[in-house]
Design an enzyme around this catalytic site. Structure first.
Site, PDB file in Angstrom:
ATOM      1  N   LYS A 165     -10.561  -0.573  10.553  1.00 54.63           N
ATOM      2  CA  LYS A 165     -10.672  -1.775   9.727  1.00 54.63           C
ATOM      3  C   LYS A 165     -11.011  -3.007  10.571  1.00 54.63           C
ATOM      4  CE  LYS A 165      -7.367  -0.145   6.221  1.00 54.63           C
ATOM      5  NZ  LYS A 165      -8.166   0.217   5.054  1.00 54.63           N
ATOM      6  N   CYS A 169      -4.712   2.356  -3.749  1.00 52.85           N
ATOM      7  CA  CYS A 169      -3.474   2.879  -3.133  1.00 52.85           C
ATOM      8  C   CYS A 169      -2.307   1.916  -3.309  1.00 52.85           C
ATOM      9  CB  CYS A 169      -3.658   3.191  -1.650  1.00 52.85           C
ATOM     10  SG  CYS A 169      -4.867   4.461  -1.352  1.00 52.85           S
ATOM     11  N   HIS A 187       0.871  -1.176   0.000  1.00 52.29           N
ATOM     12  CA  HIS A 187       0.000   0.000   0.000  1.00 52.29           C
ATOM     13  C   HIS A 187       0.912   1.232   0.000  1.00 52.29           C
ATOM     14  CE1 HIS A 187      -2.818   2.951   1.810  1.00 52.29           C
ATOM     15  NE2 HIS A 187      -3.802   2.137   1.438  1.00 52.29           N
ATOM     16  N   ASP A 232       3.036  -4.398   8.059  1.00 53.30           N
ATOM     17  CA  ASP A 232       1.795  -3.643   7.887  1.00 53.30           C
ATOM     18  C   ASP A 232       0.648  -4.639   8.073  1.00 53.30           C
ATOM     19  OD1 ASP A 232      -0.538  -2.570   6.881  1.00 53.30           O
ATOM     20  OD2 ASP A 232       0.374  -1.699   5.097  1.00 53.30           O
TER      21      ASP A 232
HETATM   22  N1  PLP Z   1      -1.909  -0.753   4.555  1.00 48.07           N
HETATM   23  C1  PLP Z   1      -2.814  -1.527   3.954  1.00 48.07           C
HETATM   24  C2  PLP Z   1      -2.438  -2.907   3.515  1.00 48.07           C
HETATM   25  C3  PLP Z   1      -4.115  -1.043   3.764  1.00 48.07           C
HETATM   26  O1  PLP Z   1      -5.024  -1.819   3.169  1.00 48.07           O
HETATM   27  C4  PLP Z   1      -4.437   0.261   4.208  1.00 48.07           C
HETATM   28  C5  PLP Z   1      -5.781   0.829   3.979  1.00 48.07           C
HETATM   29  O2  PLP Z   1      -6.483   0.451   3.073  1.00 48.07           O
HETATM   30  C6  PLP Z   1      -3.459   1.018   4.838  1.00 48.07           C
HETATM   31  C7  PLP Z   1      -2.202   0.476   4.997  1.00 48.07           C
HETATM   32  C8  PLP Z   1      -3.728   2.400   5.343  1.00 48.07           C
HETATM   33  O3  PLP Z   1      -4.633   2.365   6.383  1.00 48.07           O
HETATM   34  P1  PLP Z   1      -5.255   3.725   6.966  1.00 48.07           P
HETATM   35  O4  PLP Z   1      -5.821   4.464   5.785  1.00 48.07           O
HETATM   36  O5  PLP Z   1      -6.289   3.253   7.914  1.00 48.07           O
HETATM   37  O6  PLP Z   1      -4.156   4.482   7.606  1.00 48.07           O
END
Ligand code: PLP
Length: 404
Positions: A225, A363, A122, A199
């Site tokens: 989430k 993303c 991401h 992550d």
């Molecule tokens: N990492 C992963 C794998 C994600 O799916 C997401 C959000 O979709 C994030 C990081 C970022 O999360 P947040 O927007 O809650 O900070």
């Protein structure tokens, strides 16, 4: 065993209609819906215990502080941390990764060093490292992704070298659904003395995670989430490393003593929590974690895996269906394309049928480039979804196909 009908009644939003159709919510990887107990915890905190934490001697402030600190204990227990000092509250995974990149780089990285990430990250596990790489002169090395949507583990092994100072990798891909072999990655990195950051945004809601058993040095996730509120998240870090890392932001709470000549910093975890924290968010996150534990992560993983298999079976029956990501180790995310239909057209038309999916690059633009596609349609599941909803999705896709 998941009693899905009973569980659905805990989530008020699942009863609503969209465009006159019952809502079919399949965008859980973006954010999950909230059970009534979490909504009540937020309301209860503001109605009865609202006061700024940590600095007050009055009753309410102490009660709010106790509740926030109990939430930290809950998080620590939920992910199997070594101690509560290793749990830093943040705004979410993005802030956790920015804190980590900024502070770790300042403490440990210099020109010529290398940080390994992967081709399925991401943006929040790419861009914070790029920002720090520009500042400190280290290099990012990328583990390639195979056509099946898995990490190329031979390539990973060959990337490890004496210049490698950190591996930062996603546990579960938010696009491909791939569950990466995180234990293996950690043990290989550790055999070279290299720490590993994970992550966990897409793993913690679906898989039982124990950071100590995994051996993760850092682990990040987002409250929203995992059925908690927005604006609250977690960075777990091994105490020994966190102690060597400088603060991320300056301000109240994170200091021991301030003078114009010299300032000393607070102990862990407060050193990394500048300013008034989202104490209501952390209290409600603890309620969400209790809720998830009551259902049971083993039961959740099993139910969601059945749902995912059912969905894969249904979707692959549709002519022209192309599933993006075919790992045998997958979580509750399915990305797909149908014929030449643009993902945003598919998403918009499904929405009109009451079906909420996500479309676009999710993303993860470097992953889209790797797969040679502009984006995907993504259906992502929770334990409150049903096979009947997947039938609705599949019929919806057929209907949209018929329009082209
Ligand atoms: N990492 C992963 C794998 C994600 O799916 C997401 C959000 O979709 C994030 C990081 C970022 O999360 P947040 O927007 O809650 O900070």
């Amino acid at each position: 065993m998941i009693d899905v009908e009973r569980i659905r009644r805990d989530f008020p939003i699942l009863g609503r209609e969209v465009y006159g159709k019952p809502l079919v919510y399949l965008d859980n990887a973006a954010t999950t819906q909230k059970p009534q107990c979490v909504i009540d915890a937020i309301s209860e905190a503001y109605c009865n215990v609202n006061a700024n934490v940590h600095r007050g001697i009055h009753f309410l402030s102490q009660q709010a502080t106790d509740m926030m600190e109990a939430a930290r204990d809950k998080v620590s227990q939920f992910i199997g941390a070594g101690s509560r000092e290793e749990i830093i509250f943040t705004r979410g995974t993005t802030e956790s990764m920015n804190l980590l990149a900024s502070s770790f780089a300042q403490a440990f990285l210099k020109e010529g060093d290398e940080v390994i990430i992967s081709g399925m990250e991401h943006h929040s596990n790419i861009v914070p490292w790029q920002i720090q790489a520009a500042r400190y002169g280290f290099k990012l090395r990328i583990i390639p992704v195979t056509d099946r949507g898995e990490l190329d583990m031979d390539a990973f092994r060959s990337l490890l070298n004496p210049k490698t100072k950190l591996v930062s990798i996603t546990h579960v891909s938010n696009v491909l659904g791939t569950v990466n072999p995180i234990s293996e990655i950690i043990s290989q990195a550790h055999s070279h003395g290299i720490p590993v950051a994970v992550d966990g945004a897409q793993s913690v809601p679906h898989i039982k995670v124990n950071v100590k058993e995994l051996g993760a040095d850092f682990y990040a996730f987002s409250g929203h989430k995992i059925y908690g509120p927005t604006g609250i998240g977690v960075l777990y870090g091994r105490k020994e490393l966190l102690e060597k890392m400088p603060p991320y932001q300056g301000g109240g709470e994170m200091i021991k003593r301030v003078t114009f000549e010299k300032t000393t910093y607070n102990e862990l975890p407060y050193k990394f929590e500048a300013g008034t924290p989202d104490y209501v968010g952390s209290i409600a996150l603890a309620t969400a974690l209790d809720y998830v534990q009551e259902i049971g992560l083993d039961a959740i993983a099993q139910y969601e895996s059945e749902l995912c298999d059912y969905a894969l079976g249904k979707l692959t029956e549709i002519p022209g269906m192309r599933i993006i990501g075919n790992s045998d180790h997958r979580s509750a995310v399915i990305s797909f394309l149908v014929g030449n239909i643009h993902p945003s057209d598919m998403g918009t038309l499904l929405d009109r049928l009451g079906i909420a999916v996500r479309t676009g690059h999710h993303c993860a633009e470097p992953l889209m480039d790797r797969m040679g596609i502009p984006g995907t349609v993504r259906a992502s599941f929770s334990f409150y979804n049903t096979k009947a909803e997947i039938d609705t999705l599949s019929a919806g896709i057929e209907r949209v196909k018929g329009m082209f």
